[in-house]
Design a protein around this motif. Structure first.
Motif, PDB file in Angstrom:
ATOM      1  N   GLU A 258     -11.259   9.262  -0.787  1.00  0.00           N
ATOM      2  CA  GLU A 258     -10.541   9.058   0.471  1.00  0.00           C
ATOM      3  C   GLU A 258      -9.096   8.622   0.208  1.00  0.00           C
ATOM      4  O   GLU A 258      -8.796   7.977  -0.804  1.00  0.00           O
ATOM      5  CB  GLU A 258     -11.247   8.005   1.331  1.00  0.00           C
ATOM      6  CG  GLU A 258     -11.300   6.605   0.742  1.00  0.00           C
ATOM      7  CD  GLU A 258     -12.546   6.379  -0.102  1.00  0.00           C
ATOM      8  OE1 GLU A 258     -12.907   5.200  -0.301  1.00  0.00           O
ATOM      9  OE2 GLU A 258     -13.134   7.374  -0.573  1.00  0.00           O
ATOM     10  N   PRO A 259      -8.162   8.975   1.090  1.00  0.00           N
ATOM     11  CA  PRO A 259      -6.761   8.573   0.910  1.00  0.00           C
ATOM     12  C   PRO A 259      -6.598   7.055   1.023  1.00  0.00           C
ATOM     13  O   PRO A 259      -7.375   6.370   1.691  1.00  0.00           O
ATOM     14  CB  PRO A 259      -6.031   9.290   2.051  1.00  0.00           C
ATOM     15  CG  PRO A 259      -6.942  10.383   2.483  1.00  0.00           C
ATOM     16  CD  PRO A 259      -8.327   9.875   2.248  1.00  0.00           C
ATOM     17  N   PHE A 260      -5.582   6.553   0.357  1.00  0.00           N
ATOM     18  CA  PHE A 260      -5.233   5.141   0.443  1.00  0.00           C
ATOM     19  C   PHE A 260      -4.209   4.919   1.550  1.00  0.00           C
ATOM     20  O   PHE A 260      -3.343   5.757   1.797  1.00  0.00           O
ATOM     21  CB  PHE A 260      -4.594   4.653  -0.863  1.00  0.00           C
ATOM     22  CG  PHE A 260      -5.538   4.484  -2.006  1.00  0.00           C
ATOM     23  CD1 PHE A 260      -6.332   3.350  -2.106  1.00  0.00           C
ATOM     24  CD2 PHE A 260      -5.621   5.450  -2.994  1.00  0.00           C
ATOM     25  CE1 PHE A 260      -7.184   3.174  -3.171  1.00  0.00           C
ATOM     26  CE2 PHE A 260      -6.472   5.285  -4.070  1.00  0.00           C
ATOM     27  CZ  PHE A 260      -7.269   4.145  -4.157  1.00  0.00           C
ATOM     28  N   GLU A 261      -4.314   3.780   2.201  1.00  0.00           N
ATOM     29  CA  GLU A 261      -3.223   3.319   3.049  1.00  0.00           C
ATOM     30  C   GLU A 261      -2.126   2.787   2.126  1.00  0.00           C
ATOM     31  O   GLU A 261      -2.385   1.987   1.222  1.00  0.00           O
ATOM     32  CB  GLU A 261      -3.691   2.222   4.000  1.00  0.00           C
ATOM     33  CG  GLU A 261      -4.749   2.675   5.003  1.00  0.00           C
ATOM     34  CD  GLU A 261      -4.204   3.689   5.988  1.00  0.00           C
ATOM     35  OE1 GLU A 261      -2.968   3.644   6.252  1.00  0.00           O
ATOM     36  OE2 GLU A 261      -4.987   4.514   6.492  1.00  0.00           O
ATOM     37  N   ASN A 262      -0.926   3.231   2.337  1.00  0.00           N
ATOM     38  CA  ASN A 262       0.166   2.947   1.423  1.00  0.00           C
ATOM     39  C   ASN A 262       0.363   1.451   1.178  1.00  0.00           C
ATOM     40  O   ASN A 262       0.419   0.992   0.037  1.00  0.00           O
ATOM     41  CB  ASN A 262       1.464   3.570   1.953  1.00  0.00           C
ATOM     42  CG  ASN A 262       2.580   3.554   0.921  1.00  0.00           C
ATOM     43  OD1 ASN A 262       2.353   3.330  -0.250  1.00  0.00           O
ATOM     44  ND2 ASN A 262       3.800   3.778   1.374  1.00  0.00           N
ATOM     45  N   GLN A 337     -12.279  -2.644 -10.246  1.00  0.00           N
ATOM     46  CA  GLN A 337     -13.016  -1.958  -9.185  1.00  0.00           C
ATOM     47  C   GLN A 337     -13.261  -2.862  -7.987  1.00  0.00           C
ATOM     48  O   GLN A 337     -13.121  -2.433  -6.830  1.00  0.00           O
ATOM     49  CB  GLN A 337     -14.341  -1.444  -9.743  1.00  0.00           C
ATOM     50  CG  GLN A 337     -14.151  -0.366 -10.798  1.00  0.00           C
ATOM     51  CD  GLN A 337     -15.447  -0.022 -11.490  1.00  0.00           C
ATOM     52  OE1 GLN A 337     -15.601  -0.267 -12.673  1.00  0.00           O
ATOM     53  NE2 GLN A 337     -16.385   0.549 -10.752  1.00  0.00           N
ATOM     54  N   ASN A 338     -13.620  -4.120  -8.228  1.00  0.00           N
ATOM     55  CA  ASN A 338     -13.916  -5.031  -7.119  1.00  0.00           C
ATOM     56  C   ASN A 338     -12.677  -5.333  -6.290  1.00  0.00           C
ATOM     57  O   ASN A 338     -12.721  -5.345  -5.055  1.00  0.00           O
ATOM     58  CB  ASN A 338     -14.513  -6.337  -7.654  1.00  0.00           C
ATOM     59  CG  ASN A 338     -15.925  -6.145  -8.175  1.00  0.00           C
ATOM     60  OD1 ASN A 338     -16.570  -5.129  -7.915  1.00  0.00           O
ATOM     61  ND2 ASN A 338     -16.412  -7.119  -8.927  1.00  0.00           N
ATOM     62  N   THR A 339     -11.541  -5.596  -6.968  1.00  0.00           N
ATOM     63  CA  THR A 339     -10.324  -5.910  -6.216  1.00  0.00           C
ATOM     64  C   THR A 339      -9.801  -4.681  -5.480  1.00  0.00           C
ATOM     65  O   THR A 339      -9.271  -4.787  -4.373  1.00  0.00           O
ATOM     66  CB  THR A 339      -9.237  -6.472  -7.145  1.00  0.00           C
ATOM     67  OG1 THR A 339      -8.966  -5.532  -8.198  1.00  0.00           O
ATOM     68  CG2 THR A 339      -9.678  -7.799  -7.752  1.00  0.00           C
ATOM     69  N   LEU A 340      -9.948  -3.518  -6.102  1.00  0.00           N
ATOM     70  CA  LEU A 340      -9.512  -2.285  -5.436  1.00  0.00           C
ATOM     71  C   LEU A 340     -10.279  -2.082  -4.138  1.00  0.00           C
ATOM     72  O   LEU A 340      -9.692  -1.734  -3.095  1.00  0.00           O
ATOM     73  CB  LEU A 340      -9.721  -1.093  -6.368  1.00  0.00           C
ATOM     74  CG  LEU A 340      -9.301   0.281  -5.820  1.00  0.00           C
ATOM     75  CD1 LEU A 340      -7.796   0.335  -5.607  1.00  0.00           C
ATOM     76  CD2 LEU A 340      -9.742   1.398  -6.769  1.00  0.00           C
ATOM     77  N   HIS A 341     -11.575  -2.292  -4.190  1.00  0.00           N
ATOM     78  CA  HIS A 341     -12.397  -2.127  -2.981  1.00  0.00           C
ATOM     79  C   HIS A 341     -12.069  -3.200  -1.935  1.00  0.00           C
ATOM     80  O   HIS A 341     -11.975  -2.904  -0.734  1.00  0.00           O
ATOM     81  CB  HIS A 341     -13.872  -2.188  -3.346  1.00  0.00           C
ATOM     82  CG  HIS A 341     -14.782  -2.120  -2.165  1.00  0.00           C
ATOM     83  ND1 HIS A 341     -14.851  -1.016  -1.334  1.00  0.00           N
ATOM     84  CD2 HIS A 341     -15.644  -3.033  -1.640  1.00  0.00           C
ATOM     85  CE1 HIS A 341     -15.720  -1.241  -0.368  1.00  0.00           C
ATOM     86  NE2 HIS A 341     -16.216  -2.462  -0.534  1.00  0.00           N
ATOM     87  N   LYS A 342     -11.871  -4.431  -2.395  1.00  0.00           N
ATOM     88  CA  LYS A 342     -11.619  -5.525  -1.463  1.00  0.00           C
ATOM     89  C   LYS A 342     -10.311  -5.347  -0.705  1.00  0.00           C
ATOM     90  O   LYS A 342     -10.230  -5.599   0.501  1.00  0.00           O
ATOM     91  CB  LYS A 342     -11.604  -6.852  -2.217  1.00  0.00           C
ATOM     92  CG  LYS A 342     -11.391  -8.065  -1.319  1.00  0.00           C
ATOM     93  CD  LYS A 342     -11.510  -9.358  -2.110  1.00  0.00           C
ATOM     94  CE  LYS A 342     -11.318 -10.571  -1.201  1.00  0.00           C
ATOM     95  NZ  LYS A 342     -11.452 -11.835  -1.964  1.00  0.00           N
ATOM     96  N   PHE A 343      -9.265  -4.884  -1.394  1.00  0.00           N
ATOM     97  CA  PHE A 343      -7.945  -4.815  -0.772  1.00  0.00           C
ATOM     98  C   PHE A 343      -7.664  -3.476  -0.096  1.00  0.00           C
ATOM     99  O   PHE A 343      -6.828  -3.405   0.795  1.00  0.00           O
ATOM    100  CB  PHE A 343      -6.861  -5.101  -1.816  1.00  0.00           C
ATOM    101  CG  PHE A 343      -6.701  -6.553  -2.141  1.00  0.00           C
ATOM    102  CD1 PHE A 343      -5.798  -7.336  -1.447  1.00  0.00           C
ATOM    103  CD2 PHE A 343      -7.466  -7.146  -3.130  1.00  0.00           C
ATOM    104  CE1 PHE A 343      -5.651  -8.684  -1.736  1.00  0.00           C
ATOM    105  CE2 PHE A 343      -7.329  -8.489  -3.436  1.00  0.00           C
ATOM    106  CZ  PHE A 343      -6.427  -9.266  -2.731  1.00  0.00           C
ATOM    107  N   THR A 344      -8.341  -2.416  -0.528  1.00  0.00           N
ATOM    108  CA  THR A 344      -8.053  -1.098   0.045  1.00  0.00           C
ATOM    109  C   THR A 344      -9.257  -0.466   0.739  1.00  0.00           C
ATOM    110  O   THR A 344      -9.102   0.530   1.457  1.00  0.00           O
ATOM    111  CB  THR A 344      -7.569  -0.123  -1.043  1.00  0.00           C
ATOM    112  OG1 THR A 344      -8.653   0.208  -1.920  1.00  0.00           O
ATOM    113  CG2 THR A 344      -6.425  -0.736  -1.846  1.00  0.00           C
ATOM    114  N   GLY A 345     -10.443  -0.994   0.476  1.00  0.00           N
ATOM    115  CA  GLY A 345     -11.649  -0.396   1.032  1.00  0.00           C
ATOM    116  C   GLY A 345     -12.139   0.810   0.254  1.00  0.00           C
ATOM    117  O   GLY A 345     -13.157   1.425   0.610  1.00  0.00           O
ATOM    118  N   ALA A 346     -11.449   1.192  -0.819  1.00  0.00           N
ATOM    119  CA  ALA A 346     -11.802   2.391  -1.571  1.00  0.00           C
ATOM    120  C   ALA A 346     -12.974   2.138  -2.497  1.00  0.00           C
ATOM    121  O   ALA A 346     -13.076   1.075  -3.120  1.00  0.00           O
ATOM    122  CB  ALA A 346     -10.594   2.871  -2.379  1.00  0.00           C
TER     123      ALA A 346
END
Length: 353
Positions: A258-262, A337-346
């Motif tokens: 999925e795309p990231f919010e900038n 991986q955990n921080t990426l998901h927490k801050f971006t939802g990815a």
């Protein structure tokens, strides 16, 4: 006598030093148009070749890992294939540039090019060019033997990111580099900009172990340079047992559908580099941004430094997923991986190498 063999320049430098940026700039110039580029990357997900191939017509990717390890066989096969296609007139190139991974020791590459019977017949080593990150240079040289060896064997040293440091700090780094390799000329590079002759002059050397002055280099104190200190040492260095890279250095490759919010992505990356920058040796990403889906965002970071993102005019291939590559030392992949998901939802699909 002119040497008819094709010149090969080895472009080395530690992780995040700016090698790919330099390549992108050079390959857009007329004098570099007939150049074949071989890019070696760590990990299963290669990105650098995608960023260069839109300006260089002949790009090959070696994904086997570090050029100082098992990939040397792949390098031999790739050069042999390029030569065969050139002889069949399928490709036209007059030189080869080999970009190593940031962790590569260039000495085995030099050895392969100069002693392999098949390669030595058709290719000659023009020289080794090492890119040094002026912003992270002191810390990198202190902590990583690979970086010191890259500097020691170089025929030319290119200082990148000079605009990010004070003149005093830059001069101190230049003095340290001169102590490691006193015979290699140093040139400052800003945003990948470099005069072509600072590299092309290497191709005119008839003896790969013979050093001569580049254009506008300061005159030596007496006589001419005969053998550089680095080259004079290569005989003994080739005989050393190769040291494996630190066991806690690893590559983490992620893909995100999925795309990231900038704003969310930039906030996450800024936080990660601020908190764990000393362990994040290198990050590079081809990012699908929701606000601009037709133009992928190219993002680079090295340790605590995040470079301004750059938008490509179009996707380099049909894959629209975001691709993220991390080279870390002593960092748990789960933290990323955990921080990426927490801050971006990815939710990222990982691939460890």
């Amino acid at each position: 006598m002119n040497d008819p063999r094709l010149p090969v320049t080895v472009l080395t430098g530690f992780l995040g030093s700016g090698k790919t940026t330099l390549l992108q700039q050079l390959m857009q110039r007329e004098e570099w148009r007939h150049t074949a580029v071989i890019i070696n990357e760590l990990g299963e997900t290669g990105l650098d070749h995608l960023l260069v191939q839109h300006v260089a017509p002949h790009v090959r990717l070696l994904k086997s890992g570090c050029l100082c390890c098992s990939v040397r066989e792949d390098l031999t096969l790739t050069l042999t294939d390029l030569l065969a296609r050139r002889q069949r007139k399928e490709l036209h190139f007059e030189r080869v540039v080999v970009e190593t991974t940031g962790l590569a020791d260039p000495l085995p590459v030099m050895h392969t090019l100069t002693t392999h019977p098949a390669l030595a017949r058709d290719f000659r080593l023009a020289g080794v060019v090492a890119v040094v990150d002026a912003f992270n240079g002191f810390a990198t040289l202190d902590q990583h033997e690979e970086a010191r060896r890259q500097v020691a064997v170089a025929d030319a040293l290119l200082l990148s990111k000079c605009d990010l440091v004070q003149a005093v700090a830059r001069e101190q780094l230049e003095q340290r580099l001169a102590r490691i390799n006193p015979s290699a000329p140093q040139h400052r590079v800003n945003h990948g900009a470099l005069r072509s002759e600072h590299l092309l002059y290497l191709e005119n050397l008839h003896n790969p172990f013979l050093s001569q002055q580049p254009p506008d280099a300061p005159a030596p104190g007496a006589g001419t340079w005969l053998f550089s200190a680095a080259k004079a040492r290569t005989g003994s260095l080739f005989q050393r047992a190769h040291r494996p890279h630190a066991s806690d250095i690893q590559t983490l490759c992620l893909t995100v559908d999925e795309p990231f919010e900038n704003e969310a992505f930039r906030h996450w990356l800024g936080l990660l580099t601020a908190m764990r920058g000393e362990r994040l040796l290198r990050f590079k990403g081809l990012i699908h941004i929701a606000e601009d889906p037709e133009r992928p965002l190219v993002v680079h970071a090295a340790q605590h430094l995040v470079h301004p993102p750059v938008s490509l005019p179009a996707w380099p291939d049909a894959d629209r997923r975001s691709r993220l590559v991390f080279i870390t030392q002593g960092m748990e992949p789960q933290v990323i991986q955990n921080t990426l998901h927490k801050f971006t939802g990815a939710r990222a699909a990982p691939s460890l190498t």
